[in-house]
Design an enzyme around this catalytic site. Structure first.
Site, PDB file in Angstrom:
ATOM      1  NE  ARG A  37      92.767 -10.218 -11.900  1.00 33.79           N
ATOM      2  CZ  ARG A  37      92.554 -10.883 -13.014  1.00 33.79           C
ATOM      3  NH1 ARG A  37      91.499 -11.676 -13.104  1.00 33.79           N
ATOM      4  NH2 ARG A  37      93.366 -10.773 -14.040  1.00 33.79           N
ATOM      5  CE  LYS A 199      99.400 -19.389 -31.130  1.00 33.27           C
ATOM      6  NZ  LYS A 199      98.034 -19.455 -31.653  1.00 33.27           N
ATOM      7  N   GLY A 355      98.916 -11.556 -16.320  1.00 35.05           N
ATOM      8  CA  GLY A 355      98.833 -12.836 -17.007  1.00 35.05           C
ATOM      9  C   GLY A 355      99.781 -13.893 -16.492  1.00 35.05           C
ATOM     10  N   GLY A 378      95.675  -8.602 -20.552  1.00 39.18           N
ATOM     11  CA  GLY A 378      95.355  -8.002 -21.847  1.00 39.18           C
ATOM     12  C   GLY A 378      95.445  -6.493 -21.832  1.00 39.18           C
TER      13      GLY A 378
END
Length: 398
Positions: A37, A199, A355, A378
């Protein structure tokens, strides 16, 4: 991108507030274990320096929840930036206040100032107007280059923009929008999306938004077992979202109605315990034994998914298809990564949505084999859902 970008700014002699994403992992010795990053922010910082400006960098690190926590200070980031840029980085004692204002006032063209962790103040995540005003004070222009927080309306991403005449996207934001936007809005065909992770609930809107764009949608990982349950299969002790069974059935019906090639694994690797050393076996998905849990996709699924991926011209991947953190259950995720890399080498555009997918690629040592790996987990998900990201919406329209 219909927003002002860094190349459209006159940076000479200007103090430029840059929102970076320096939320990097640190070990117990306060050493950075992954500096990707920081490296991703360098082109924007270098551009401001080369054009005769003075960058004032700001970022959060971790979740201090409005408290000062020594283990979340940005000093290790300042040190790494100095090594990468080959020049001194002035480390501020805070991100607002009189001492910070003095440091800003004393900046000369070519100087770099790094403000302390934004989230030591809860006003940052509250998008407090006064905090945003103090953050912006003493600087002339604003650049957002933190895609990882662009889905949050925080003081440093949205609030500060009300205090500048010109707010632009940095090179990293520009690249993210180009790749993610291009993949979703104007893909080369055929287009395949691979969605994994634990999920369905986190990916419902992504699935629904992609139905109108993809030719093939591959679903793996823990979320696949809710679909199997909707088909009436035994899933043992595999991950299940009981309240999403009906939704899984509706999604499969919608895929059929929209003629999307919707693929679930056809065989899985099961074990009795969530443990790398738990004895495993391969079973067809409709023959899963009770008392066992699915932890990876099987060889037949790997073959089927790989064939589909390799003939694609645009590939979007978000979420692993197995428990890649355990070597014995990482084969499926590695195979997906290898198939995407092969397609990329043959000319496909591949976009990996941050992620866990990015973590898996890094673990496999395959960072350089994709068109683009998003820096925002996200944020990339919300972009794929078709949502407006506040940090980008707040930038100056062209």
């Amino acid at each position: 991108m219909a927003k002002l970008t860094i190349n459209q700014l006159d940076l000479k002699g200007r103090k430029v507030l840059i929102r970076c994403d320096f939320n990097v992992p640190l070990n117990e010795n306060q050493e950075i274990t992954d500096d990707r990053r920081i490296k991703a922010s360098l082109p924007t910082i270098k551009k401001v320096l080369q054009d005769g400006g003075a960058p004032v960098l700001c970022s959060h690190l971790g979740r201090p929840n409005g408290q000062v926590k020594d283990e979340m200070r940005l000093a290790p980031v300042a040190k790494r930036l100095e090594e990468l840029l080959g020049q001194k980085v002035i480390m501020a004692p805070d991100c607002i206040g009189s001492r910070v204002d003095s440091l800003k006032a004393g900046l000369q063209p070519g100087d770099i100032l790094l403000l302390e962790n934004l989230r030591f103040h809860k006003e940052e995540t509250d998008n407090d107007a006064d905090f945003a005003k103090q953050l912006a004070s003493g600087t002339d222009l604003y650049i957002n280059d933190a895609f990882g927080t662009a889905h949050r309306a925080h003081a440093s991403t949205e609030g500060v923009t009300h205090h500048f005449d010109k707010c632009a996207g940095g090179y990293l934001i520009e690249k993210e929008i180009r790749f993610l936007g291009g993949a979703v809005e104007n893909p080369q065909r055929p287009m395949t999306a691979i969605l994994g992770g634990a999920k369905i609930s986190g990916k419902i809107d992504v699935i629904k938004n992609l139905f109108d764009k993809v030719d093939t949608l591959i679903v793996g990982g823990g979320m696949a077992y809710t679909f199997y349950k909707a088909k009436g299969y035994e899933i043992g002790t595999s991950l299940l979202e009981e309240d999403k069974i009906e939704l899984a059935a509706e999604i499969m019906k919608e895929a059929e109605a929209k003629k999307v090639n919707f693929l679930l694994p056809i065989d899985v690797i099961v074990a009795e315990k969530f443990d790398n050393d738990s004895p495993a076996r391969i079973v067809p998905v409709d023959q899963m034994p009770a008392g066992f849990m699915g932890l990876d996709i099987g060889p037949a699924s790997i073959e089927k998914f790989s064939a589909e991926i390799e003939k694609s011209k645009t590939i979007v991947w978000n979420g692993p298809v197995g428990v890649f953190e355990m070597p014995n259950f990482a084969k499926g995720t590695r195979a997906a990564a290898e198939a995407i890399a092969k397609a990329t080498k043959a000319g496909a555009v591949s976009v990996v949505g941050g992620g866990d997918s990015a973590a898996a690629i890094s673990q496999f040592g395959m960072d350089e084999q994709f068109s683009h790996i998003s820096t925002g987990g996200g944020a990339s998900l919300e972009f794929l859902e078709g949502k407006t990201l506040p940090g980008i919406a707040a930038l100056t329209d062209v």
